[in-house]
Design a protein around this motif. Structure first.
Motif, PDB file in Angstrom:
ATOM      1  N   SER A  74       2.566   5.711  13.899  1.00  0.00           N
ATOM      2  CA  SER A  74       3.393   5.722  12.696  1.00  0.00           C
ATOM      3  C   SER A  74       4.288   4.492  12.705  1.00  0.00           C
ATOM      4  N   GLN A  75       4.649   4.083  11.510  1.00  0.00           N
ATOM      5  CA  GLN A  75       5.603   2.992  11.386  1.00  0.00           C
ATOM      6  C   GLN A  75       6.410   3.218  10.125  1.00  0.00           C
ATOM      7  N   LYS A  76       7.562   2.575  10.072  1.00  0.00           N
ATOM      8  CA  LYS A  76       8.457   2.740   8.937  1.00  0.00           C
ATOM      9  C   LYS A  76       7.739   2.346   7.654  1.00  0.00           C
ATOM     10  N   ALA A  77       7.901   3.162   6.630  1.00  0.00           N
ATOM     11  CA  ALA A  77       7.288   2.878   5.340  1.00  0.00           C
ATOM     12  C   ALA A  77       8.044   1.763   4.631  1.00  0.00           C
ATOM     13  N   THR A  78       7.325   0.948   3.917  1.00  0.00           N
ATOM     14  CA  THR A  78       7.919  -0.128   3.148  1.00  0.00           C
ATOM     15  C   THR A  78       7.706   0.169   1.674  1.00  0.00           C
ATOM     16  N   THR A  79       8.751   0.039   0.901  1.00  0.00           N
ATOM     17  CA  THR A  79       8.645   0.204  -0.541  1.00  0.00           C
ATOM     18  C   THR A  79       8.830  -1.162  -1.168  1.00  0.00           C
ATOM     19  N   ILE A  80       7.863  -1.551  -1.991  1.00  0.00           N
ATOM     20  CA  ILE A  80       7.994  -2.797  -2.729  1.00  0.00           C
ATOM     21  C   ILE A  80       8.112  -2.439  -4.201  1.00  0.00           C
ATOM     22  N   PHE A  81       8.708  -3.319  -4.970  1.00  0.00           N
ATOM     23  CA  PHE A  81       8.877  -3.076  -6.393  1.00  0.00           C
ATOM     24  C   PHE A  81       7.969  -4.032  -7.143  1.00  0.00           C
ATOM     25  N   VAL A  82       7.058  -3.448  -7.932  1.00  0.00           N
ATOM     26  CA  VAL A  82       6.115  -4.224  -8.721  1.00  0.00           C
ATOM     27  C   VAL A  82       6.385  -3.897 -10.181  1.00  0.00           C
ATOM     28  N   ASN A  83       6.744  -4.904 -10.951  1.00  0.00           N
ATOM     29  CA  ASN A  83       7.140  -4.701 -12.349  1.00  0.00           C
ATOM     30  C   ASN A  83       8.239  -3.648 -12.454  1.00  0.00           C
ATOM     31  N   GLY A  84       9.136  -3.638 -11.474  1.00  0.00           N
ATOM     32  CA  GLY A  84      10.253  -2.699 -11.485  1.00  0.00           C
ATOM     33  C   GLY A  84       9.902  -1.305 -11.022  1.00  0.00           C
ATOM     34  N   THR A  85       8.655  -1.066 -10.647  1.00  0.00           N
ATOM     35  CA  THR A  85       8.210   0.256 -10.217  1.00  0.00           C
ATOM     36  C   THR A  85       8.066   0.283  -8.698  1.00  0.00           C
ATOM     37  N   PRO A  86       8.692   1.262  -8.023  1.00  0.00           N
ATOM     38  CA  PRO A  86       8.549   1.321  -6.564  1.00  0.00           C
ATOM     39  C   PRO A  86       7.129   1.726  -6.167  1.00  0.00           C
ATOM     40  N   GLU A  87       6.581   1.021  -5.201  1.00  0.00           N
ATOM     41  CA  GLU A  87       5.239   1.305  -4.679  1.00  0.00           C
ATOM     42  C   GLU A  87       5.324   1.373  -3.160  1.00  0.00           C
ATOM     43  N   ALA A  88       4.765   2.418  -2.569  1.00  0.00           N
ATOM     44  CA  ALA A  88       4.691   2.496  -1.109  1.00  0.00           C
ATOM     45  C   ALA A  88       3.626   1.515  -0.656  1.00  0.00           C
ATOM     46  N   TRP A  89       3.968   0.638   0.263  1.00  0.00           N
ATOM     47  CA  TRP A  89       3.010  -0.343   0.766  1.00  0.00           C
ATOM     48  C   TRP A  89       2.851  -0.119   2.255  1.00  0.00           C
ATOM     49  N   PRO A  90       1.657   0.276   2.702  1.00  0.00           N
ATOM     50  CA  PRO A  90       1.479   0.674   4.098  1.00  0.00           C
ATOM     51  C   PRO A  90       1.264  -0.484   5.074  1.00  0.00           C
ATOM     52  N   HIS A  91       1.143  -1.702   4.588  1.00  0.00           N
ATOM     53  CA  HIS A  91       0.836  -2.827   5.471  1.00  0.00           C
ATOM     54  C   HIS A  91       2.071  -3.687   5.708  1.00  0.00           C
ATOM     55  N   ARG A  92       2.015  -4.525   6.733  1.00  0.00           N
ATOM     56  CA  ARG A  92       3.155  -5.384   7.057  1.00  0.00           C
ATOM     57  C   ARG A  92       3.260  -6.586   6.136  1.00  0.00           C
ATOM     58  N   LYS A  93       2.142  -7.012   5.563  1.00  0.00           N
ATOM     59  CA  LYS A  93       2.125  -8.178   4.685  1.00  0.00           C
ATOM     60  C   LYS A  93       1.462  -7.798   3.370  1.00  0.00           C
ATOM     61  N   ILE A  94       1.770  -8.577   2.335  1.00  0.00           N
ATOM     62  CA  ILE A  94       1.082  -8.416   1.056  1.00  0.00           C
ATOM     63  C   ILE A  94       0.770  -9.812   0.537  1.00  0.00           C
ATOM     64  N   SER A  95      -0.460  -9.983   0.103  1.00  0.00           N
ATOM     65  CA  SER A  95      -0.865 -11.278  -0.445  1.00  0.00           C
ATOM     66  C   SER A  95      -0.573 -11.295  -1.944  1.00  0.00           C
ATOM     67  N   TYR A  96      -0.608 -12.461  -2.514  1.00  0.00           N
ATOM     68  CA  TYR A  96      -0.420 -12.597  -3.951  1.00  0.00           C
ATOM     69  C   TYR A  96      -1.476 -11.777  -4.706  1.00  0.00           C
ATOM     70  N   GLU A  97      -2.731 -11.846  -4.247  1.00  0.00           N
ATOM     71  CA  GLU A  97      -3.813 -11.109  -4.903  1.00  0.00           C
ATOM     72  C   GLU A  97      -3.563  -9.597  -4.859  1.00  0.00           C
ATOM     73  N   GLN A  98      -3.071  -9.085  -3.729  1.00  0.00           N
ATOM     74  CA  GLN A  98      -2.777  -7.659  -3.615  1.00  0.00           C
ATOM     75  C   GLN A  98      -1.636  -7.266  -4.554  1.00  0.00           C
ATOM     76  N   ALA A  99      -0.631  -8.119  -4.666  1.00  0.00           N
ATOM     77  CA  ALA A  99       0.493  -7.833  -5.567  1.00  0.00           C
ATOM     78  C   ALA A  99       0.027  -7.805  -7.018  1.00  0.00           C
ATOM     79  N   VAL A 100      -0.844  -8.743  -7.375  1.00  0.00           N
ATOM     80  CA  VAL A 100      -1.375  -8.759  -8.743  1.00  0.00           C
ATOM     81  C   VAL A 100      -2.182  -7.493  -9.010  1.00  0.00           C
ATOM     82  N   LYS A 101      -2.983  -7.046  -8.027  1.00  0.00           N
ATOM     83  CA  LYS A 101      -3.747  -5.804  -8.203  1.00  0.00           C
ATOM     84  C   LYS A 101      -2.815  -4.626  -8.450  1.00  0.00           C
ATOM     85  N   LEU A 102      -1.771  -4.526  -7.654  1.00  0.00           N
ATOM     86  CA  LEU A 102      -0.808  -3.443  -7.851  1.00  0.00           C
ATOM     87  C   LEU A 102      -0.155  -3.534  -9.220  1.00  0.00           C
ATOM     88  N   ALA A 103       0.172  -4.746  -9.622  1.00  0.00           N
ATOM     89  CA  ALA A 103       0.888  -4.933 -10.874  1.00  0.00           C
ATOM     90  C   ALA A 103       0.022  -4.636 -12.082  1.00  0.00           C
TER      91      ALA A 103
END
Length: 188
Positions: A74-103
């Motif tokens: 287990s590891q601490k959960a990270t919440t990122i905000f995409v277009n102002g919406t909180p998203e749980a992100w399970p990985h340590r890094k996020i690429s631009y392409e992954q952020a665009v997919k989420l958005a």
């Protein structure tokens, strides 16, 4: 064979945060979180061999098939905000392409109307805070969303002017791509 022996036969030895457990197989993500006492602000991952990302195990009731001596951590959960919406992100890094997919695979388009008679809802749905230094990353724009938003706003304006019928008289609409849903709120 007794029922207890049959159940024990389906138990698998696994490891969660370096502790050994026996778990029914198959099990669920929720059951693994409970078995390993994984707190609410942590995410659970199954270690994967080779040069692959470890597998994120959601805290849900979907079946998880286990192998003898599977290792989880287990590891601490990270919440990122995409277009102002909180998203749980399970990985340590996020690429631009992954952020665009989420958005945009879950993207949203919104319009909000204020009239002299009906404007109290605006502070609830529109932020008037100063833009933050990194707000550009929360508001990635693409042509089809800009076109959709403009079309929705023009249609609402035409409804307001009487060009189109306006049975709903909504003052705030939100379209979500992932669910193909359109919500209407704040009727006049």
């Amino acid at each position: 064979m007794s029922e207890a022996e049959a159940e024990k036969k389906h138990l698998v030895r696994i490891h969660i945060d370096r502790q050994t457990f026996e778990s029914p197989n198959p099990t669920t993500g929720a059951a693994l979180y409970e078995l390993g006492d994984v707190g609410p602000h942590k995410k659970l991952f199954r270690e994967v061999e080779g040069n692959h990302d470890d597998e994120f195990i959601p805290r849900e009731d979907e079946q998880v098939h286990l192998k003898e001596d599977d290792h989880f951590y287990s590891q601490k959960a990270t919440t990122i905000f995409v277009n102002g919406t909180p998203e749980a992100w399970p990985h340590r890094k996020i690429s631009y392409e992954q952020a665009v997919k989420l958005a945009f695979l879950r993207g949203q388009s919104r319009f909000t109307l204020g009239t002299p008679e009906h404007y109290a809802h605006i502070p609830e749905v529109v932020s008037f805070d100063a833009a933050g230094e990194n707000d550009i990353y929360r508001n990635i724009q693409v042509a089809d969303f800009n076109m959709l938003n403009a079309a929705m706003a023009v249609m609402k304006w035409k409804k307001l002017c009487g060009f189109y019928a306006d049975d709903m008289r909504e003052h705030h609409s939100l379209y979500t791509v992932a669910t193909h849903g359109l919500t209407k709120e704040d009727k006049a």
